[in-house]
Motif scaffolding. Structure first.
Motif, PDB file in Angstrom:
ATOM      1  N   ALA A  12      38.437  61.061   4.946  1.00 31.38           N
ATOM      2  CA  ALA A  12      39.519  60.646   4.080  1.00 31.38           C
ATOM      3  C   ALA A  12      38.994  59.674   3.042  1.00 31.38           C
ATOM      4  O   ALA A  12      38.229  58.772   3.362  1.00 31.38           O
ATOM      5  CB  ALA A  12      40.628  59.984   4.903  1.00 31.38           C
ATOM      6  N   GLY A  13      39.394  59.891   1.812  1.00 31.92           N
ATOM      7  CA  GLY A  13      39.011  58.978   0.747  1.00 31.92           C
ATOM      8  C   GLY A  13      37.559  59.091   0.334  1.00 31.92           C
ATOM      9  O   GLY A  13      37.015  58.174  -0.262  1.00 31.92           O
ATOM     10  N   SER A  14      36.907  60.202   0.652  1.00 29.33           N
ATOM     11  CA  SER A  14      35.527  60.420   0.247  1.00 29.33           C
ATOM     12  C   SER A  14      35.406  61.825  -0.300  1.00 29.33           C
ATOM     13  O   SER A  14      35.943  62.770   0.285  1.00 29.33           O
ATOM     14  CB  SER A  14      34.576  60.262   1.430  1.00 29.33           C
ATOM     15  OG  SER A  14      33.274  60.687   1.062  1.00 29.33           O
ATOM     16  N   ALA A  15      34.708  61.983  -1.383  1.00 25.29           N
ATOM     17  CA  ALA A  15      34.545  63.296  -1.994  1.00 25.29           C
ATOM     18  C   ALA A  15      33.473  64.130  -1.304  1.00 25.29           C
ATOM     19  O   ALA A  15      33.226  65.253  -1.691  1.00 25.29           O
ATOM     20  CB  ALA A  15      34.193  63.127  -3.462  1.00 25.29           C
ATOM     21  N   PHE A  16      32.861  63.603  -0.244  1.00 25.57           N
ATOM     22  CA  PHE A  16      31.736  64.299   0.379  1.00 25.57           C
ATOM     23  C   PHE A  16      32.077  64.859   1.753  1.00 25.57           C
ATOM     24  O   PHE A  16      32.823  64.260   2.520  1.00 25.57           O
ATOM     25  CB  PHE A  16      30.541  63.353   0.535  1.00 25.57           C
ATOM     26  CG  PHE A  16      29.975  62.912  -0.779  1.00 25.57           C
ATOM     27  CD1 PHE A  16      29.108  63.722  -1.495  1.00 25.57           C
ATOM     28  CD2 PHE A  16      30.329  61.692  -1.313  1.00 25.57           C
ATOM     29  CE1 PHE A  16      28.606  63.321  -2.722  1.00 25.57           C
ATOM     30  CE2 PHE A  16      29.829  61.273  -2.533  1.00 25.57           C
ATOM     31  CZ  PHE A  16      28.964  62.096  -3.242  1.00 25.57           C
ATOM     32  N   VAL A  17      31.502  66.009   2.025  1.00 27.08           N
ATOM     33  CA  VAL A  17      31.452  66.546   3.381  1.00 27.08           C
ATOM     34  C   VAL A  17      30.047  66.227   3.873  1.00 27.08           C
ATOM     35  O   VAL A  17      29.063  66.435   3.160  1.00 27.08           O
ATOM     36  CB  VAL A  17      31.687  68.075   3.399  1.00 27.08           C
ATOM     37  CG1 VAL A  17      31.470  68.639   4.788  1.00 27.08           C
ATOM     38  CG2 VAL A  17      33.082  68.391   2.896  1.00 27.08           C
ATOM     39  N   TRP A  18      29.956  65.705   5.069  1.00 24.25           N
ATOM     40  CA  TRP A  18      28.689  65.284   5.637  1.00 24.25           C
ATOM     41  C   TRP A  18      28.255  66.242   6.729  1.00 24.25           C
ATOM     42  O   TRP A  18      29.078  66.852   7.395  1.00 24.25           O
ATOM     43  CB  TRP A  18      28.827  63.877   6.224  1.00 24.25           C
ATOM     44  CG  TRP A  18      29.125  62.845   5.167  1.00 24.25           C
ATOM     45  CD1 TRP A  18      30.317  62.629   4.545  1.00 24.25           C
ATOM     46  CD2 TRP A  18      28.207  61.938   4.598  1.00 24.25           C
ATOM     47  NE1 TRP A  18      30.194  61.626   3.628  1.00 24.25           N
ATOM     48  CE2 TRP A  18      28.910  61.177   3.636  1.00 24.25           C
ATOM     49  CE3 TRP A  18      26.861  61.677   4.802  1.00 24.25           C
ATOM     50  CZ2 TRP A  18      28.306  60.187   2.884  1.00 24.25           C
ATOM     51  CZ3 TRP A  18      26.264  60.684   4.063  1.00 24.25           C
ATOM     52  CH2 TRP A  18      26.980  59.949   3.114  1.00 24.25           C
ATOM     53  N   ARG A  19      26.951  66.341   6.939  1.00 29.12           N
ATOM     54  CA  ARG A  19      26.381  67.144   8.022  1.00 29.12           C
ATOM     55  C   ARG A  19      25.798  66.218   9.071  1.00 29.12           C
ATOM     56  O   ARG A  19      25.143  65.233   8.752  1.00 29.12           O
ATOM     57  CB  ARG A  19      25.243  68.017   7.506  1.00 29.12           C
ATOM     58  CG  ARG A  19      25.689  69.311   6.976  1.00 29.12           C
ATOM     59  CD  ARG A  19      24.492  70.223   6.854  1.00 29.12           C
ATOM     60  NE  ARG A  19      24.994  71.532   6.517  1.00 29.12           N
ATOM     61  CZ  ARG A  19      24.243  72.508   6.086  1.00 29.12           C
ATOM     62  NH1 ARG A  19      22.956  72.346   5.944  1.00 29.12           N
ATOM     63  NH2 ARG A  19      24.787  73.665   5.803  1.00 29.12           N
TER      64      ARG A  19
END
Length: 177
Positions: free
Chosen positions: A1-8
Motif C-alpha cells: 500500500a502506498g508504494s508504486a513497486f511490486v517486490w520479489r
C-alpha cells in the motif's frame, strides 16, 4: 500500500528486490493473481488492470476497469481474464492480450460496495455482487443469482472446487457457504 513497486522475495536466500513499478508513487497493488508466467494486478487509485510477465517484468496495461478507484478482484482461465471493481461496481472480460471482450456490468446486482470477489470455473464466472452471488458465462448468458442471508451482509472471498462447487465466506458472520 502506498508504494508504486511490486517486490520479489526469494525464500531460499531471503533476498528482496524491486520487481516492477506500477505507476505513480501513491499506487497500490490492490488485487493480484498468478496465471502461468503472468501476474495480473488490480490497482488503486487508478482502478487499472495490469499484466506483468514474471520473468521479464514487462508490464502491459489493460486499462481502467471501471469508475471506481479500486480494481478489487481478478480471475483468470485459459481463455479470459475477468476484473471487477468496488462501488459503483463493474465487471469486464478481456482476452489474455488485453483486448476487452465484454462489459458484464449490467449483469451485476446493484450494491453499495460493488463487487468483492470473483472465481471462474469451466467457462462460468462467479461474482460476489452486493448481497448476491451472480454466475454467468463470459458473454453474460446463463445468468443465475443466488442471494445470501441479510445477516451475512456480503461475500468477501470465493473459490471454486475442482468439481464446480462455489465456496464463499461471508463478511459479518464468517458463515461459510
Amino acid at each position: 500500500a502506498g508504494s508504486a513497486f511490486v517486490w520479489r522475495f526469494d525464500p531460499a536466500t531471503a533476498a528482496v528486490q524491486q520487481f516492477v513499478e506500477l505507476g505513480a508513487s501513491n499506487a497500490w497493488t490492490y488485487s493480484m493473481t498468478v496465471h502461468g508466467d503472468h501476474l495480473f494486478i488490480g490497482t488503486y487509485p487508478e482502478c487499472r488492470l495490469l499484466w506483468v510477465h514474471r520473468s521479464t517484468g514487462e508490464v502491459t496495461d489493460f486499462g481502467r476497469v471501471g469508475a471506481s478507484q479500486y480494481a478489487v478482484a481478478i480471475a483468470v482461465d485459459e481463455q479470459y481474464v475477468f476484473a471487477s471493481t468496488a462501488a459503483p461496481g463493474a465487471l469486464k472480460v478481456y482476452d489474455h492480450d488485453g483486448t476487452e471482450i465484454a462489459d458484464l456490468t449490467s449483469g451485476l446486482t446493484p450494491s453499495p460496495v460493488g463487487t468483492l470477489a470473483l472465481a471462474v470455473h469451466e467457462g462460468t464466472i462467479h461474482v460476489a455482487s452486493g448481497r448476491d452471488i451472480v454466475s454467468m458465462r463470459p458473454d453474460g448468458s446463463q445468468r443465475v443469482v443466488r442471494p445470501i442471508p441479510a445477516e451475512d451482509r456480503y461475500i468477501d472471498k470465493m473459490t471454486v472446487t475442482p468439481d464446480g462447487r462455489v465456496l464463499a465466506l461471508a463478511r459479518l458472520t464468517t458463515n461459510y457457504y
